[in-house]
Design an enzyme around this catalytic site. Structure first.
Site, PDB file in Angstrom:
ATOM      1  N   GLU A   1       4.370   3.547  -1.319  1.00  0.00           N
ATOM      2  CA  GLU A   1       5.272   2.471  -1.699  1.00  0.00           C
ATOM      3  C   GLU A   1       6.702   2.955  -1.945  1.00  0.00           C
ATOM      4  OE1 GLU A   1       1.159   1.034  -2.376  1.00  0.00           O
ATOM      5  OE2 GLU A   1       2.229   2.895  -2.848  1.00  0.00           O
TER       6      GLU A   1
ATOM      7  N   PHE B   1       0.390  -2.560  -7.340  1.00  0.00           N
ATOM      8  CA  PHE B   1       0.706  -1.289  -6.689  1.00  0.00           C
ATOM      9  C   PHE B   1       2.195  -0.971  -6.699  1.00  0.00           C
ATOM     10  CE2 PHE B   1      -3.222  -1.997  -3.768  1.00  0.00           C
ATOM     11  CZ  PHE B   1      -4.059  -1.834  -4.873  1.00  0.00           C
TER      12      PHE B   1
ATOM     13  N   HIS C   1      -5.796  -5.352  -9.810  1.00  0.00           N
ATOM     14  CA  HIS C   1      -5.472  -6.276  -8.724  1.00  0.00           C
ATOM     15  C   HIS C   1      -5.120  -7.668  -9.253  1.00  0.00           C
ATOM     16  CE1 HIS C   1      -7.746  -3.113  -6.657  1.00  0.00           C
ATOM     17  NE2 HIS C   1      -7.181  -3.515  -5.535  1.00  0.00           N
TER      18      HIS C   1
END
Length: 661
Positions: free
Chosen positions: A401, A427, A468
């Site tokens: 990322e 994330f 998540h």
């Protein structure tokens, strides 16, 4: 030290000498000014000048270089005016950051230089983005970026090299191996013998040079650059050198063995090259003296210019305004004539349509993310995009990322637009530094905007557990320079996404996963934008006001209906900057206010809004402002636990209590 002139003319050799000597003489002057308190801090490059000077002069003038602390030779080699350079170091407005940053923490597109930030590693990924832009435009160009041996321990180093190798980007990664990361010696930094051992592991060529030999550096970079322009690929170039002074002047060099200092003093890049030139009768004593006096004259003239400029006076409005690139949205796009032709589509389809139409509108827009190409993304939002736009613009990325967000800034520097998809909002932690320190601060620091949209699938309700399901928007609403949007319905999902791409500033775009396929709404087929920074009333009522966004809009509407409460439900839509006047209007209208969000309570945006209401609208209140949010815990996995974590039941109780207050 052996110098091989090859076929270089005397003029070239003397030019290298002048450019090598200039940063040395500037440094000697700066060290005096540092002791006099006229410069606040100094990172010395004495002993390492041949690397930056040799590599800079080996490139074409319009090829980008991304330097570090000890690369003064990049700036002098690109003929940055000394008056402005000295003003930069003194914190004057005529410097490159208006006094907002120091040292080499700045860039100048005029000279094709992108300066560092203190975190050392992020500029490597930015170089990738610049090189990617050249590849996409079929321009035979090379980009150079530097890392110290200590900074190469950062994860950004691995991510950037890996991406450059996978995408075959024409970047020369120069590692200035001077044996120390501040005071930590190499044997406490890494276990490999040399950095060229790393090249094959990334699938790239690796070359080692004597970093104190300017001819060797210049010739090697010149040769590599010529090759890379025709055969794009990354190269790892290790330059062996030594830092003759402290990491910065205050740290000193007591931790360095004296024998090592004496050994490297004999390899001084300036003295050895000068001696060789004179031995070869290329440089005369008279010419040497003349060159030195001319450079010293330039230095004094630059200092006189910088000294004449007063220290900056703060203008608060200018400081705030400069956090963002100025931008006037196209109002024609905000009121589409086709509103009455809207058809019902799902939330996810509205995002996909906005993304597709933006790709059609902006051929310079590049999409990057994990699995977004042939696979279409884990939520299938980019399904079919490769067939329409090609893999050059719809790019699968490695799991990195930070490198991809940094590449987005690099694309912006070359006047392209970028979208980075976080597979899940959770994330984003892996790219946090690039977002809050590079994207958010670049325009304020040196006028370079970051035309990057970061898409963030967010929210709970799917029993996906702690990694998540987080609502992490508050991390970014505390970061000036970013814009943060969070649509609650398909119409705004498309309109805000299109607006985010129009806006030249970095935008964090939050999209609630639970709404993807569960919510439909009217959406015009034509391209349009929803204004960033404007809230809207999702429903109107006269008993109380609920200020919320995202999933909170639906919770508030549902419970107000069940409880027969007549309420304004104000959908913020934009969280940074949020619409203070819309909040004021609904508070003054109803006098009873509840602020609701899915994010955890402590430190959430609701606290900021509640405090603002108390400060600015106190006389309009008929009851204390109430906040309702998720529990101050991580998000649990099991549905009964997740249900207790989320705020719906507490919202029900607080709505009743507020009405009855």
């Amino acid at each position: 030290m052996t110098f091989d002139r090859k076929d270089y003319a005397n003029d070239t050799l003397l030019h290298l000498y002048r450019e090598l000597l200039k940063p040395r003489l500037i440094e000697e002057k700066m060290l005096i000014l540092l002791r006099q308190g006229k410069v606040s801090k100094w990172f010395s490059g004495i002993g390492q000048e041949a690397i930056s000077v040799g590599s800079t002069l080996a490139l074409e003038a319009d090829e980008y270089i991304l330097p570090l602390h000890r690369n003064l030779g990049v700036f002098t080699g690109r003929q940055v005016p000394l008056g402005r350079l000295f003003a930069q170091w003194q914190g004057k407005r005529t410097g490159y950051t208006k006094g907002r940053d120091r040292s080499f923490h700045f860039g100048t597109n005029e000279h094709h230089i992108v300066g560092m930030i203190s975190h050392l590693g992020p500029q490597l990924a930015v170089a990738n983005g610049i090189a990617l832009a050249d590849v996409l435009d079929n321009k035979p160009k090379v980009t150079i970026t530097y890392s110290g041996d200590g900074g190469a321990s950062e994860g950004d180093f691995h991510e950037a090299l890996n991406v450059a190798a996978v995408w075959q980007l024409p970047v020369i990664f120069i590692i200035e191996n001077n044996g120390y990361g501040l005071s930590t010696p190499s044997n406490e930094q890494f276990r490999f013998k040399s950095f060229i051992d790393k090249g094959p592991a990334y699938g790239m060529e690796a070359v080692q040079v004597d970093g104190n030999n300017i001819l060797e550096v210049f010739d090697t970079v010149h040769r590599l650059a010529q090759d890379l322009r025709q055969n794009p690929r990354p190269v790892l170039l290790e330059a062996l050198t030594f830092r003759m002074r402290g990491h910065e002047e205050a740290s000193g060099t007591k931790y360095v063995p004296q024998s090592l200092m004496e050994e490297w003093a004999k390899k001084d890049p300036v003295e050895n090259y000068e001696k060789w030139l004179m031995e070869e009768n290329i440089l005369t004593e008279t010419a040497k003296h003349s060159i030195r006096e001319k450079i010293k004259g330039e230095i004094e003239a630059g200092l006189k210019e910088a000294d004449a400029v007063p220290m900056p006076t703060a203008d608060v409005q200018e400081e705030i305004a400069d956090m963002y690139r100025s931008f006037s949205p196209n109002t024609e796009n905000q009121t589409p004539d086709t509103e009455n032709q809207a058809r019902e589509i799902r939330f996810i389809d509205a995002i996909q349509e906005g993304l597709r139409q933006s790709m059609e509108k902006y051929p310079e827009l590049v999409l990057m993310g994990q699995d977004i190409a042939d696979y279409g993304g884990v939520f299938k939002i980019t399904d079919g995009f490769v067939a329409q736009f090609g893999k050059a613009r719809v790019r699968n990325t490695p799991l990195c990322e930070s490198a991809i967000v940094g590449a987005g800034l690099g694309l912006s520097i070359k006047k392209k637009k970028a979208m980075v998809e976080m597979q899940f909002a959770d994330f984003v932690t892996c790219g946090f530094n690039q977002i809050v320190n590079n994207l958010a601060k670049s325009h304020y620091r040196w006028g370079q905007n970051a035309d990057v949209v970061v898409r963030m699938p967010t929210g709970a309700g799917t029993a996906a557990g702690p990694f998540h399901s987080q609502s992490n928007e508050a991390w970014f609403t505390h970061t000036p320079g970013l814009k943060v949007v969070y649509p609650s319905n398909p119409h705004d999902a498309k309109g805000l996404l299109c607006a985010a791409f129009e806006d030249p500033n970095p935008v964090m775009y939050f999209e609630h996963k639970l709404l993807y396929r569960s919510l439909t709404g009217p959406v015009p087929e034509a391209y349009y934008t929803t204004p960033i920074g404007q809230a809207v009333l999702a429903q109107e009522g006269d008993e109380l006001s609920v200020i919320t966004y995202g999933m909170g809009v639906h919770w508030a509407q549902q419970l107000c209906k069940e409880l027969n409460i007549s309420a304004d439900v104000l959908d913020l839509r934009t969280l940074l900057p949020w619409d203070q006047e819309a909040v004021r209007r609904t508070v003054e209208k109803n006098g009873r206010v509840l602020v609701l969000h899915e994010d955890t309570l402590t430190g959430g945006l609701g606290g900021e809004i509640a405090a603002w209401i108390g400060e600015h609208c106190f006389s309009s209140l008929d009851a204390p402002v109430r906040r309702v949010a998720s529990l101050d815990t991580a998000i649990p996995f099991a549905p009964p636990l997740e249900s207790a974590f989320l705020p719906q039941q507490r919202l029900r109780e607080q709505l009743v209590a507020l009405r009855n207050y």
